[in-house]
Design an enzyme around this catalytic site. Structure first.
Site, PDB file in Angstrom:
ATOM      1  N   ASP A 132       0.848  -1.187   0.000  1.00 58.66           N
ATOM      2  CA  ASP A 132       0.000   0.000   0.000  1.00 58.66           C
ATOM      3  C   ASP A 132       0.884   1.238   0.000  1.00 58.66           C
ATOM      4  O   ASP A 132       2.105   1.173   0.164  1.00 58.66           O
ATOM      5  CB  ASP A 132      -0.987   0.000   1.161  1.00 58.66           C
ATOM      6  CG  ASP A 132      -0.323   0.098   2.526  1.00 58.66           C
ATOM      7  OD1 ASP A 132       0.902   0.286   2.588  1.00 58.66           O
ATOM      8  OD2 ASP A 132      -1.052  -0.008   3.543  1.00 58.66           O
ATOM      9  N   ILE A 133       0.281   2.377  -0.212  1.00 57.56           N
ATOM     10  CA  ILE A 133       1.017   3.643  -0.386  1.00 57.56           C
ATOM     11  C   ILE A 133       1.315   4.224   0.996  1.00 57.56           C
ATOM     12  O   ILE A 133       0.402   4.361   1.837  1.00 57.56           O
ATOM     13  CB  ILE A 133       0.188   4.630  -1.223  1.00 57.56           C
ATOM     14  CG1 ILE A 133      -0.110   3.994  -2.594  1.00 57.56           C
ATOM     15  CG2 ILE A 133       0.924   5.954  -1.390  1.00 57.56           C
ATOM     16  CD1 ILE A 133      -1.069   4.819  -3.445  1.00 57.56           C
ATOM     17  N   GLU A 191      -5.898   2.371  -0.875  1.00 58.07           N
ATOM     18  CA  GLU A 191      -4.570   2.509  -1.462  1.00 58.07           C
ATOM     19  C   GLU A 191      -3.812   1.184  -1.427  1.00 58.07           C
ATOM     20  O   GLU A 191      -2.589   1.151  -1.632  1.00 58.07           O
ATOM     21  CB  GLU A 191      -3.767   3.586  -0.719  1.00 58.07           C
ATOM     22  CG  GLU A 191      -3.273   3.216   0.671  1.00 58.07           C
ATOM     23  CD  GLU A 191      -4.323   3.402   1.767  1.00 58.07           C
ATOM     24  OE1 GLU A 191      -3.948   3.417   2.938  1.00 58.07           O
ATOM     25  OE2 GLU A 191      -5.528   3.528   1.436  1.00 58.07           O
TER      26      GLU A 191
END
Length: 593
Positions: A472-473, A515
C-alpha cells in the site's frame, strides 16, 4: 327432416309418405318388370322404405312400418297375389327393413354416410345380410324352393342398394341447404350428366343389334367422377329403372339372349350389381382422394408459410441420381429465385472454403453411419452476402439398409449468430466492468480473489511455486489531506500503472481497496519473487522522484505459497509481512516468515 310439425302430425306425415311411395313403387315394379314366380327383377320399395327409416325420427317408425304393411299387402293383392301370400311377402319385407336398419345403426351410428369406402362396404354388408334373411323368411312362409330364394334375395338387395343411397343423399343435401352453396354451372352440369346417363341407357337397351351395355357404365363412371357418390347413386338408379323397364318389355341386348325369363332377370341383376359395386366404391374413393389432395395442398401451404416465417427450408439429395431438390425457402436462403436449376456440387460450393470441408465431412460420415446429422456454416449468397446457416437432417435408407438419399433442413441463423455475438460482447463487457476497478483499470478485489483462488488450486495440484505480495502507499492520508482527493486518486492510479508495468504478462496486480494492492506472482520462487517485488517498489519510488506530482512510496509484504488451504490464509501471511515493513520504516520489502 320435418321439425316444425307436432308429433301427431309428424307421424301422419311419415305414414302417408311411406304408404303412398311404397304402394306406387310396388305397383309400378310388379306391372313393369315381372320375373319368375311373379317377383320383380328389382324391388325399389325396399330401398325406398329403408331410406325413409334412415331419415325419419325414431318415434314415428312404428307408424311407418304400419304404412309399409298396408301398402305392401295392397300392392301385391292388386298385382294378383293372394292375400295370404301377400301377407307373407309383407312380413319378409318388414324383416329385411328391420335387420338392415339395425346393422346400419350398429356399423355407422345415427348418420349413414356414403362418402367413405368403409361406410359403403358396411352398407352393402347390411343390405345383403338383410336381403338374405328376408329371402329365408319369404321362402319359408310360401314353401318355395332355392330358385325363389335366390330371386327374392337378389331382387330385394338390388332394391336397397340402388334406391336407398340417392334418396338419403338427396334428402340430406336439401335438408342441409348445401344446394345454396352449389354454383348454377354445377347444377346444370349435374342435370346434364344424369340426362346423358338416361339417354345412353335408353339408347343401349332400346335396341339389340349392337351389344353396347358398357355405355351406361361409362356414363355412371363419368357422373361418379364429376358429382361424387350422389352422381354414382343417381346414375345407377336411372340405369336400373330404364334397363329393367325396357328389358321387361322384351327390348335390348339382354332380352335378345333368347333364354328363359328367369335367366334374363338374373343376368340383368348381375349386370346392375356389377355396375353398382364399381360405381359406389369408386365414387367414395374419389371423395377420399379429393379430401386427401385438399388436405395435402393445405398442409403444403402451411409448410411453405411455416418455412417462410421460420426462415427454414428443406432439401433432398438423391444419392443414386446425384440430384438435389430445394424447397422455395431454401432458394430464398441462398438468394435465388425458386425453380432455378441447382445441383449437389453447387449446393456444397456455396459454403465458404473454411466451412466447406467440415460440411462435406459431416455428410460423408452421416451416409456411412446412417445417423442423423447437424452442422452450421457460412454460405455466400448469389447477391454476394454472407449468411450463417444451420442444417439438420437424416439418411433415407432402401430395402437393404443402404443409404439412398439425404433429407435435411436449412435455416438462416444469421440473426441468431449476430445476436449471440452481441450478447457475448455485452456479457464480456459487463464482466469486465464487474471485474475491473474503475479508477485504475486493474482487476478489483472480487476478481483478484477469484484469480488467486484459481492459481492457488493449480499450485497445489501441479506443485508449482506461487507468491503473493500486498503493498500500500505510504502516508497516503497525508497526501489526501495536503493535496486533495483528486490528487490522491491520481497517485493511486500512477502507482497501479507502475506496478503493472514492472510485472510479467502472466503475473497480475489488482487493487484490493483504498490505497492497497495485491500482486499474484505465478511460478516464482522465493528469490525470484523477492526480486520482482523489489522491482515494483523501486519503480514506484523512481516515479515519485521524477517530480511529477507528490512523491509516493510503497511498503510491501511478500508471502511464498506453503500449502495454504485458502487464499485468505496466504494473504494473511503477506499482510503481516506488510505490517512489519511499515513498522520497519516504510518504503521497504518484508518477506513473510
Amino acid at each position: 327432416m320435418i321439425r316444425s310439425l307436432s308429433p301427431r302430425v309428424e307421424a301422419v306425415f311419415w305414414f302417408l309418405l311411406t304408404a303412398t311411395g311404397y304402394y306406387l313403387l310396388a305397383s309400378l315394379s310388379l306391372y313393369a318388370t315381372k320375373g319368375a314366380d311373379n317377383i320383380a327383377a328389382v324391388w325399389p320399395p325396399s330401398g325406398y322404405f329403408l331410406a325413409l327409416l334412415l331419415l325419419m325420427p325414431d318415434r314415428v317408425r312404428y307408424a311407418a312400418f304400419a304404412a309399409m304393411a298396408l301398402a305392401s299387402v295392397g300392392a301385391n293383392i292388386s298385382g294378383g297375389v293372394s292375400p295370404l301370400t301377400a301377407t307373407a311377402y309383407t312380413v319378409a319385407n318388414a324383416v329385411e327393413a328391420t335387420i338392415a336398419l339395425l346393422l346400419i345403426r350398429r356399423f355407422e351410428g345415427a348418420e349413414m354416410s356414403f362418402m367413405a369406402p368403409r361406410a359403403v362396404g358396411r352398407f352393402c354388408v347390411a343390405t345383403l345380410s338383410a336381403s338374405a334373411a328376408s329371402a329365408v323368411v319369404a321362402t319359408a312362409l310360401t314353401a318355395n324352393g332355392p330358385d325363389f330364394f335366390l330371386s327374392w334375395m337378389t331382387t330385394v338387395a338390388l332394391g336397397m342398394l340402388i334406391v336407398t343411397p340417392p334418396i338419403v343423399m338427396l334428402a340430406r343435401i336439401v335438408g342441409s341447404n348445401a344446394l345454396h352453396n352449389v354454383s348454377t354451372a354445377m347444377k346444370i352440369e349435374a342435370v346434364g350428366l344424369l340426362t346423358m346417363a338416361a339417354f345412353v341407357t335408353g339408347a343401349s337397351f332400346a335396341q339389340s343389334e349392337f351389344p353396347v351395355t358398357f355405355l351406361p357404365c361409362v356414363a355412371v363412371i363419368v357422373a361418379s367422377y364429376r358429382l361424387g357418390p350422389f352422381g354414382a347413386a343417381a346414375g345407377m338408379l336411372i340405369v336400373a329403372a330404364i334397363a329393367s323397364l325396357l328389358t321387361a318389355q322384351g327390348q335390348g341386348p339382354i332380352a335378345a339372349m333368347n333364354y328363359s325369363q328367369k335367366v334374363e332377370v338374373l343376368f340383368l341383376q348381375f349386370y346392375l350389381v356389377t355396375m353398382l359395386f364399381i360405381a359406389l366404391p369408386l365414387a367414395a374413393l374419389l371423395v377420399v382422394q379429393r379430401r386427401l389432395a385438399k388436405r395435402l395442398e393445405q398442409s403444403n401451404r402451411w409448410l411453405l408459410q411455416a418455412e417462410a416465417a421460420a426462415l427454414v427450408g428443406h432439401w433432398r439429395v438423391d444419392l443414386k441420381a446425384w440430384t438435389i431438390q430445394w424447397s422455395d425457402q431454401t432458394y430464398r436462403v441462398h438468394g435465388l429465385e425458386p425453380g432455378v436449376p441447382v445441383d449437389v456440387d453447387y449446393s456444397v460450393a456455396q459454403y465458404l472454403p473454411e466451412d466447406r470441408a467440415k460440411v462435406q465431412k459431416v455428410l460423408t460420415e452421416a451416409v456411412r453411419t446412417g445417423e442423423p446429422f447437424v452442422y452450421q456454416g457460412r454460405i455466400k449468397r448469389a447477391d454476394g452476402g454472407i449468411r450463417h446457416v444451420r442444417s439438420h437432417g437424416s439418411i433415407e435408407k432402401g430395402r437393404r439398409g443402404k443409404a439412398v438419399a439425404i433429407f435435411g433442413t436449412v435455416q438462416d441463423v444469421t440473426e441468431t449468430v449476430e445476436n449471440a455475438r452481441i450478447l457475448e460482447s455485452a456479457r464480456s463487457a459487463a464482466e469486465r466492468v464487474a471485474n475491473t476497478d474503475m479508477l485504475t483499470g486493474l482487476p478489483n478485489r472480487r476478481h483478484t480473489l477469484a484469480i488467486l483462488d484459481q492459481v492457488l488450486c493449480e499450485a497445489r495440484q501441479q506443485g508449482t511455486p506461487l507468491a503473493v505480495a500486498i503493498f500500500d502507499i505510504d502516508h497516503f492520508k497525508q497526501i489526501n489531506d495536503s493535496h486533495g482527493h483528486a490528487t490522491g486518486d491520481d497517485v493511486i492510479r500512477r502507482v497501479g500503472q507502475r506496478a503493472k508495468a514492472s510485472l510479467r504478462e502472466e503475473d497480475l496486480v489488482g487493487r484490493f481497496g483504498g490505497e492497497e494492492f495485491v500482486c499474484i506472482l505465478r511460478g516464482r520462487s522465493a528469490l525470484s519473487a523477492e526480486l520482482v517485488a523489489e522491482r515494483v517498489r523501486k519503480a514506484v519510488q523512481t516515479d515519485s522522484e521524477s517530480g511529477d506530482g507528490p512523491g509516493a512510496t510503497i511498503s510491501i509484504g511478500l508471502a511464498i505459497f506453503a500449502d495454504e488451504e485458502t487464499p485468505q490464509d496466504l494473504l494473511q501471511r503477506a499482510d503481516k509481512a506488510l505490517y512489519m515493513a511499515k513498522r520497519g520504516g516504510r518504503n521497504r520489502l518484508q518477506m513473510a516468515a
